[in-house]
Design a protein around this motif. Structure first.
Motif, mmCIF file in Angstrom:
data_model
loop_
_atom_site.group_PDB
_atom_site.id
_atom_site.type_symbol
_atom_site.label_atom_id
_atom_site.label_comp_id
_atom_site.label_asym_id
_atom_site.label_seq_id
_atom_site.Cartn_x
_atom_site.Cartn_y
_atom_site.Cartn_z
ATOM 1 N N VAL A 266 -5.252 30.331 -38.878
ATOM 2 C CA VAL A 266 -6.548 30.169 -39.528
ATOM 3 C C VAL A 266 -6.779 31.428 -40.346
ATOM 4 C CG1 VAL A 266 -9.011 29.789 -39.224
ATOM 5 C CG2 VAL A 266 -7.399 28.812 -37.578
ATOM 6 N N TYR A 267 -7.019 31.266 -41.641
ATOM 7 C CA TYR A 267 -7.204 32.472 -42.459
ATOM 8 C C TYR A 267 -8.613 33.016 -42.301
ATOM 9 C CZ TYR A 267 -7.068 36.058 -45.871
ATOM 10 O OH TYR A 267 -7.119 37.307 -46.440
ATOM 11 N N ARG A 268 -8.691 34.262 -41.874
ATOM 12 C CA ARG A 268 -9.919 35.036 -41.885
ATOM 13 C C ARG A 268 -9.539 36.433 -42.364
ATOM 14 N NH1 ARG A 268 -14.372 31.763 -41.770
ATOM 15 N NH2 ARG A 268 -14.094 30.123 -40.185
ATOM 16 N N GLY A 269 -10.053 36.817 -43.516
ATOM 17 C CA GLY A 269 -9.711 38.120 -44.066
ATOM 18 C C GLY A 269 -10.376 38.331 -45.407
ATOM 19 N N GLU A 270 -10.170 39.510 -45.945
ATOM 20 C CA GLU A 270 -10.799 39.878 -47.221
ATOM 21 C C GLU A 270 -9.865 39.729 -48.410
ATOM 22 O OE1 GLU A 270 -12.369 43.779 -46.830
ATOM 23 O OE2 GLU A 270 -13.776 43.250 -45.222
ATOM 24 N N ALA A 271 -8.559 39.668 -48.169
ATOM 25 C CA ALA A 271 -7.610 39.625 -49.283
ATOM 26 C C ALA A 271 -7.726 38.337 -50.084
ATOM 27 C CB ALA A 271 -6.180 39.806 -48.763
ATOM 28 N N PHE A 272 -7.948 37.192 -49.385
ATOM 29 C CA PHE A 272 -8.077 35.891 -50.036
ATOM 30 C C PHE A 272 -9.439 35.297 -49.647
ATOM 31 C CE2 PHE A 272 -3.523 36.557 -49.347
ATOM 32 C CZ PHE A 272 -2.984 36.292 -50.608
ATOM 33 N N PRO A 273 -10.518 35.776 -50.214
ATOM 34 C CA PRO A 273 -11.846 35.329 -49.763
ATOM 35 C C PRO A 273 -12.078 33.840 -49.916
ATOM 36 C CG PRO A 273 -11.986 36.600 -51.810
ATOM 37 C CD PRO A 273 -10.607 36.779 -51.295
ATOM 38 N N ASN A 274 -11.443 33.208 -50.901
ATOM 39 C CA ASN A 274 -11.623 31.757 -51.084
ATOM 40 C C ASN A 274 -10.871 30.942 -50.039
ATOM 41 O OD1 ASN A 274 -13.238 32.188 -53.325
ATOM 42 N ND2 ASN A 274 -11.525 32.054 -54.761
ATOM 43 N N TRP A 275 -10.035 31.596 -49.235
ATOM 44 C CA TRP A 275 -9.275 30.894 -48.214
ATOM 45 C C TRP A 275 -9.934 30.960 -46.846
ATOM 46 C CZ3 TRP A 275 -3.335 32.171 -48.847
ATOM 47 C CH2 TRP A 275 -2.924 31.793 -50.133
ATOM 48 N N ASP A 315 7.117 30.036 -39.180
ATOM 49 C CA ASP A 315 5.868 30.572 -38.632
ATOM 50 C C ASP A 315 5.056 31.192 -39.754
ATOM 51 O OD1 ASP A 315 3.996 31.107 -36.677
ATOM 52 O OD2 ASP A 315 4.995 32.889 -35.898
ATOM 53 N N VAL A 316 3.751 31.255 -39.537
ATOM 54 C CA VAL A 316 2.840 31.886 -40.488
ATOM 55 C C VAL A 316 1.766 32.612 -39.693
ATOM 56 C CG1 VAL A 316 1.597 29.677 -40.729
ATOM 57 C CG2 VAL A 316 1.230 31.497 -42.403
ATOM 58 N N ARG A 317 1.468 33.835 -40.103
ATOM 59 C CA ARG A 317 0.454 34.661 -39.428
ATOM 60 C C ARG A 317 -0.364 35.409 -40.472
ATOM 61 N NH1 ARG A 317 1.782 34.873 -33.578
ATOM 62 N NH2 ARG A 317 3.332 33.210 -33.467
ATOM 63 N N VAL A 318 -1.604 35.712 -40.115
ATOM 64 C CA VAL A 318 -2.452 36.569 -40.932
ATOM 65 C C VAL A 318 -2.375 37.971 -40.354
ATOM 66 C CG1 VAL A 318 -4.775 37.006 -41.793
ATOM 67 C CG2 VAL A 318 -3.976 34.646 -41.490
ATOM 68 N N GLY A 319 -1.981 38.930 -41.178
ATOM 69 C CA GLY A 319 -1.804 40.291 -40.702
ATOM 70 C C GLY A 319 -3.115 41.049 -40.580
ATOM 71 N N PRO A 320 -3.101 42.190 -39.910
ATOM 72 C CA PRO A 320 -4.295 43.031 -39.816
ATOM 73 C C PRO A 320 -4.819 43.472 -41.181
ATOM 74 C CG PRO A 320 -2.602 43.764 -38.269
ATOM 75 C CD PRO A 320 -1.961 42.748 -39.161
ATOM 76 N N ASP A 321 -3.936 43.458 -42.189
ATOM 77 C CA ASP A 321 -4.334 43.821 -43.545
ATOM 78 C C ASP A 321 -4.915 42.650 -44.322
ATOM 79 O OD1 ASP A 321 -2.023 42.328 -43.798
ATOM 80 O OD2 ASP A 321 -0.812 43.937 -44.683
ATOM 81 N N GLY A 322 -5.028 41.470 -43.686
ATOM 82 C CA GLY A 322 -5.556 40.294 -44.366
ATOM 83 C C GLY A 322 -4.542 39.580 -45.227
ATOM 84 N N LEU A 323 -3.315 40.074 -45.290
ATOM 85 C CA LEU A 323 -2.265 39.403 -46.049
ATOM 86 C C LEU A 323 -1.587 38.362 -45.164
ATOM 87 C CD1 LEU A 323 -0.729 42.457 -47.950
ATOM 88 C CD2 LEU A 323 -2.667 40.992 -48.597
#
Length: 342
Positions: A266-275, A315-323
């Motif tokens: 689940v994307y939660r982050g600042e790098a891709f705000p529209n996601w 696999d796919v993961r959201v990193g601590p950097d939001g990438l």
């Protein structure tokens, strides 16, 4: 898209270490450390012996929420022989490139033959319990409706591997007390939205019929009684394609062809705000990364990314950097990183 590291042998799961670095499982049986953009020459020691057969081997890795104080690491893996095997869960303490004081804390009651449909994804819930996904063993699909074994289930466990309290099926006659949900085919993606608490999972269909589901304790997701997919022979598996009130219906089905989903974030982050709030799903057969748009708990649209790379996404993961980080399932597999375009 950029390549973080190459030279991994069929990487399967990824976890980020506090302060930088990553631990990546290789299905063939090794756990690898990546730090400062380089792959450590020697694998992490202390990994359990695995059954590296067909789809089996060393599977997922997860760090609990208290990792910074506990240093615990959880690994799922295929255990046993070609004639009798299970999905198992291993826990150890990580220190300086080694797993210490490790041991198997849970083993599925499946005892299946062959090397297919182990499930194996791990997700920690807010209450400290963990969810572990399992498969139907491929040749044992009818058992996915039998609560007396673990075929086609998701289990909910305490951190020590014991059944978590409050599992809704524990009081039913003959039901194993650690089962959280059942009626699944082969769940290789599970993720919990940190903003909403919704548990998302997807599972492989046969020929078509891959499913995206919201996972709620006690629910029956229908396999193999109801499915939109066909058997590999082209025959119908079941006359029922509509789930009805007794079975939880998926929010998304992939038809007529299977994308073979593996890995889910689940994307939660600042790098891709529209996601934000959207789901990122790897596709093995589909050789792409799928972004499923989510609005009010519904899958409303889908975008296909990385299709021109020709890579099986494991696999796919959201990193601590939001990438966004993805693993490619190849003999010379890679960790790829997606960042916003300039």
């Amino acid at each position: 898209m950029e390549t973080v590291i190459e030279g991994l042998e069929h990487p399967w799961g990824l976890a980020f270490l506090p302060g930088g670095g990553m631990l990546v499982t290789e299905r063939t049986g090794d756990l690898r450390l990546i730090r400062d953009g380089a792959l450590a020459e020697e694998p992490v020691s202390g990994v359990p012996e695995v059954l590296a057969l067909s789809q089996g081997g060393l599977l997922d890795i997860a760090l609990p929420p208290d990792f910074e104080t506990s240093s615990l690491v959880y690994l799922s893996f295929a255990s046993g022989t070609a004639q009798s095997n299970n999905t198992a869960l291993y826990r150890a303490r990580y220190e300086d490139g080694a797993l210490l004081d490790g041991g198997v804390i849970w083993t599925s009651q499946m005892n299946k033959t062959g090397g297919a449909h182990f499930g194996g994804r791990i997700a920690f819930m807010d209450d400290g319990t963990l969810l572990l996904t399992l498969g139907d063993g491929f040749e044992f699909r009818e058992e996915a409706q039998n609560l007396e074994n673990h075929f086609g289930t998701i289990v909910r466990l305490n951190p020590d591997g014991s059944p978590a309290s409050g599992n809704p099926l524990a009081g039913e006659d003959g039901a194993l007390s650690d089962i959280w949900t059942y009626g699944h085919r082969n769940v290789q993606g599970i993720a919990i939205d940190p903003a909403t608490g919704i548990v998302w999972a997807h599972e492989h269909g046969p020929r078509g019929g891959d499913e995206l589901n919201i996972i709620e304790g006690g629910n029956n997701y229908g396999w193999p009684i109801v499915t939109a997919g066909l058997d590999y022979s082209g025959a119908r598996i079941s006359p029922f394609t509509e789930h009805g009130q007794d079975y939880t219906a998926p929010l998304r089905e992939w038809l007529p062809d299977s994308i073979a989903p593996s890995g889910l974030a689940v994307y939660r982050g600042e790098a891709f705000p529209n996601w934000n709030g959207d789901l990122l799903i790897g596709a093995l057969a589909g050789q792409a990364l799928h972004r499923v748009r989510v609005e009010n708990g519904q899958a409303i649209a889908e975008e296909i990314l990385l299709a021109d790379e020709g890579a099986r996404i494991r696999d796919v993961r959201v990193g601590p950097d939001g990438l966004v980080y993805v693993l490619t399932d190849h003999a010379n597999g890679a960790v790829l990183r997606l960042s916003p375009a300039d």
